[in-house]
Design a protein around this motif. Structure first.
Motif, PDB file in Angstrom:
ATOM      1  N   UNK A  35       0.829  -1.212   0.000  1.00  9.82           N
ATOM      2  CA  UNK A  35       0.000   0.000   0.000  1.00  9.82           C
ATOM      3  C   UNK A  35       0.859   1.255   0.000  1.00  9.82           C
ATOM      4  N   UNK A  36       2.021   1.203   0.656  1.00  6.98           N
ATOM      5  CA  UNK A  36       2.936   2.350   0.633  1.00  6.98           C
ATOM      6  C   UNK A  36       3.488   2.576  -0.763  1.00  6.98           C
ATOM      7  N   UNK A  37       3.827   1.502  -1.434  1.00  7.57           N
ATOM      8  CA  UNK A  37       4.343   1.612  -2.801  1.00  7.57           C
ATOM      9  C   UNK A  37       3.271   2.175  -3.740  1.00  7.57           C
ATOM     10  N   UNK A  38       2.057   1.668  -3.628  1.00 13.33           N
ATOM     11  CA  UNK A  38       0.955   2.171  -4.448  1.00 13.33           C
ATOM     12  C   UNK A  38       0.724   3.654  -4.166  1.00 13.33           C
ATOM     13  N   UNK A  39       0.706   4.024  -2.884  1.00 14.23           N
ATOM     14  CA  UNK A  39       0.497   5.432  -2.514  1.00 14.23           C
ATOM     15  C   UNK A  39       1.608   6.313  -3.065  1.00 14.23           C
ATOM     16  N   UNK A  40       2.848   5.840  -3.000  1.00  7.52           N
ATOM     17  CA  UNK A  40       3.979   6.628  -3.502  1.00  7.52           C
ATOM     18  C   UNK A  40       3.865   6.839  -5.007  1.00  7.52           C
ATOM     19  N   UNK A  41       3.520   5.785  -5.741  1.00 11.28           N
ATOM     20  CA  UNK A  41       3.367   5.904  -7.198  1.00 11.28           C
ATOM     21  C   UNK A  41       2.225   6.862  -7.535  1.00 11.28           C
ATOM     22  N   UNK A  42       1.093   6.700  -6.874  1.00 12.79           N
ATOM     23  CA  UNK A  42      -0.044   7.594  -7.121  1.00 12.79           C
ATOM     24  C   UNK A  42       0.325   9.040  -6.781  1.00 12.79           C
ATOM     25  N   UNK A  43       1.004   9.246  -5.651  1.00 13.81           N
ATOM     26  CA  UNK A  43       1.409  10.596  -5.260  1.00 13.81           C
ATOM     27  C   UNK A  43       2.339  11.210  -6.310  1.00 13.81           C
ATOM     28  N   UNK A  44       3.293  10.437  -6.806  1.00 13.37           N
ATOM     29  CA  UNK A  44       4.196  10.950  -7.852  1.00 13.37           C
ATOM     30  C   UNK A  44       3.437  11.293  -9.125  1.00 13.37           C
ATOM     31  N   UNK A  45       2.481  10.477  -9.496  1.00 17.78           N
ATOM     32  CA  UNK A  45       1.667  10.770 -10.679  1.00 17.78           C
ATOM     33  C   UNK A  45       0.831  12.030 -10.469  1.00 17.78           C
ATOM     34  N   UNK A  46       0.329  12.211  -9.267  1.00 25.28           N
ATOM     35  CA  UNK A  46      -0.454  13.418  -8.971  1.00 25.28           C
ATOM     36  C   UNK A  46       0.425  14.663  -8.992  1.00 25.28           C
ATOM     37  N   UNK A  47       1.640  14.564  -8.461  1.00 21.89           N
ATOM     38  CA  UNK A  47       2.571  15.694  -8.521  1.00 21.89           C
ATOM     39  C   UNK A  47       2.855  16.043  -9.976  1.00 21.89           C
ATOM     40  N   UNK A  50       0.360  18.053 -11.570  1.00 20.96           N
ATOM     41  CA  UNK A  50       0.137  19.370 -10.969  1.00 20.96           C
ATOM     42  C   UNK A  50      -0.889  19.374  -9.848  1.00 20.96           C
ATOM     43  N   UNK A  51      -1.120  18.226  -9.245  1.00 18.48           N
ATOM     44  CA  UNK A  51      -2.123  18.116  -8.184  1.00 18.48           C
ATOM     45  C   UNK A  51      -1.432  17.845  -6.847  1.00 18.48           C
ATOM     46  N   UNK A  52      -0.649  18.825  -6.411  1.00 20.32           N
ATOM     47  CA  UNK A  52       0.144  18.692  -5.191  1.00 20.32           C
ATOM     48  C   UNK A  52      -0.725  18.406  -3.971  1.00 20.32           C
ATOM     49  N   UNK A  53      -1.836  19.081  -3.871  1.00 27.20           N
ATOM     50  CA  UNK A  53      -2.727  18.883  -2.722  1.00 27.20           C
ATOM     51  C   UNK A  53      -3.184  17.422  -2.609  1.00 27.20           C
ATOM     52  N   UNK A  54      -3.597  16.851  -3.741  1.00 25.23           N
ATOM     53  CA  UNK A  54      -4.020  15.453  -3.729  1.00 25.23           C
ATOM     54  C   UNK A  54      -2.838  14.522  -3.455  1.00 25.23           C
ATOM     55  N   UNK A  55      -1.661  14.856  -3.966  1.00 25.55           N
ATOM     56  CA  UNK A  55      -0.468  14.031  -3.729  1.00 25.55           C
ATOM     57  C   UNK A  55      -0.122  13.986  -2.245  1.00 25.55           C
ATOM     58  N   UNK A  56      -0.138  15.142  -1.596  1.00 23.97           N
ATOM     59  CA  UNK A  56       0.149  15.202  -0.157  1.00 23.97           C
ATOM     60  C   UNK A  56      -0.931  14.451   0.627  1.00 23.97           C
ATOM     61  N   UNK A  57      -2.144  14.577   0.191  1.00 25.59           N
ATOM     62  CA  UNK A  57      -3.267  13.893   0.827  1.00 25.59           C
ATOM     63  C   UNK A  57      -3.083  12.373   0.789  1.00 25.59           C
ATOM     64  N   UNK A 107      -7.762   2.866  -0.066  1.00 21.85           N
ATOM     65  CA  UNK A 107      -8.981   2.878  -0.871  1.00 21.85           C
ATOM     66  C   UNK A 107      -9.801   4.133  -0.617  1.00 21.85           C
ATOM     67  N   UNK A 108      -9.928   4.536   0.637  1.00 19.44           N
ATOM     68  CA  UNK A 108     -10.739   5.711   0.970  1.00 19.44           C
ATOM     69  C   UNK A 108     -10.137   6.988   0.398  1.00 19.44           C
ATOM     70  N   UNK A 109      -8.825   7.166   0.524  1.00 19.44           N
ATOM     71  CA  UNK A 109      -8.225   8.391  -0.020  1.00 19.44           C
ATOM     72  C   UNK A 109      -8.276   8.389  -1.546  1.00 19.44           C
ATOM     73  N   UNK A 110      -8.113   7.224  -2.154  1.00 17.70           N
ATOM     74  CA  UNK A 110      -8.216   7.181  -3.612  1.00 17.70           C
ATOM     75  C   UNK A 110      -9.646   7.455  -4.077  1.00 17.70           C
ATOM     76  N   UNK A 111     -10.630   6.979  -3.337  1.00 16.63           N
ATOM     77  CA  UNK A 111     -12.022   7.319  -3.664  1.00 16.63           C
ATOM     78  C   UNK A 111     -12.228   8.833  -3.552  1.00 16.63           C
ATOM     79  N   UNK A 112     -11.662   9.446  -2.526  1.00 15.52           N
ATOM     80  CA  UNK A 112     -11.797  10.901  -2.385  1.00 15.52           C
ATOM     81  C   UNK A 112     -11.179  11.627  -3.579  1.00 15.52           C
ATOM     82  N   UNK A 113     -10.039  11.158  -4.054  1.00 16.62           N
ATOM     83  CA  UNK A 113      -9.404  11.763  -5.234  1.00 16.62           C
ATOM     84  C   UNK A 113     -10.276  11.526  -6.471  1.00 16.62           C
ATOM     85  N   UNK A 114     -10.812  10.334  -6.604  1.00 18.36           N
ATOM     86  CA  UNK A 114     -11.694  10.012  -7.733  1.00 18.36           C
ATOM     87  C   UNK A 114     -12.925  10.920  -7.723  1.00 18.36           C
TER      88      UNK A 114
END
Length: 179
Positions: A35-47, A50-57, A107-114
């Motif tokens: 889950x940490x790896x998935x979160x890191x990849x998603x955060x990098x893609x969000x950065x 240009x979606x820094x707020x979602x990446x930090x979230x 899952x919850x934070x990714x749903x919030x981003x979705x």
């Protein structure tokens, strides 16, 4: 007989070698490293998007959830289901389920981003939300099937994970993150 013991007895009675092998592989996708790896990849893609707020979230919720889960395990100190029913060699406490909690946070934070990304009525939003909910439910149930956790450990993991993620939703919606 408690609910936990009844459920454990039932999952042991339905085990099949092929299913046990599949569940043992799948359950790894819900652990802290995955889950940490998935979160890191998603955060990098969000950065990158240009979606820094979602990446930090996403990164903040997942990476801070792990120590909270560890603290909760130490506070409760519940023993895992017994061997030989337990199919995994684990040394940590059982309550709450770390896999259920970390997968629920992710899952919850990714749903919030979705939800922020796609408008209501967009089929992608519905499919992504259903897939993420199914993922965390399946991860939690895999832990019960393998007798790594009691059912109540998993339910608590989902509750704590969703609560932690929703706390981050509250935080991010109230604090403006500057570049």
């Amino acid at each position: 007989m408690t609910l936990d013991v009844a459920v454990l007895d039932w999952v042991v009675s339905i085990r099949e070698p092929w299913l046990t092998d599949a569940v043992a592989v799948f359950t790894r996708t819900g652990g802290g490293v995955a889950t940490s790896l998935i979160a890191a990849v998603v955060a990098l893609l969000l950065v990158r998007a240009g979606r820094l707020r979602d990446a930090v979230f996403v990164a903040g919720a997942v990476f801070t959830g792990w120590p909270v889960m560890t603290l909760l395990k130490h506070l409760f100190g519940r023993v895992r289901p017994p061997e030989p029913e337990r199919l995994l060699a684990l040394q940590t406490e059982s309550f709450p389920s770390g896999h259920a909690m970390t997968s629920a946070i992710l899952a919850t934070v990714l749903v919030a981003v979705v939800v922020r990304t796609w408008p209501r009525g967009d089929r992608r939003r519905t499919v992504a939300t259903a897939a993420l909910a199914t993922y965390t439910l399946a991860i939690g149930l895999s832990r019960v099937y393998l007798a790594a956790h009691w059912l109540t450990d998993v339910a608590a993991g989902w509750i704590f994970g969703i609560a932690w993620a929703l706390g981050w939703v509250w935080f991010v919606t109230r604090v403006r993150i500057r570049r």
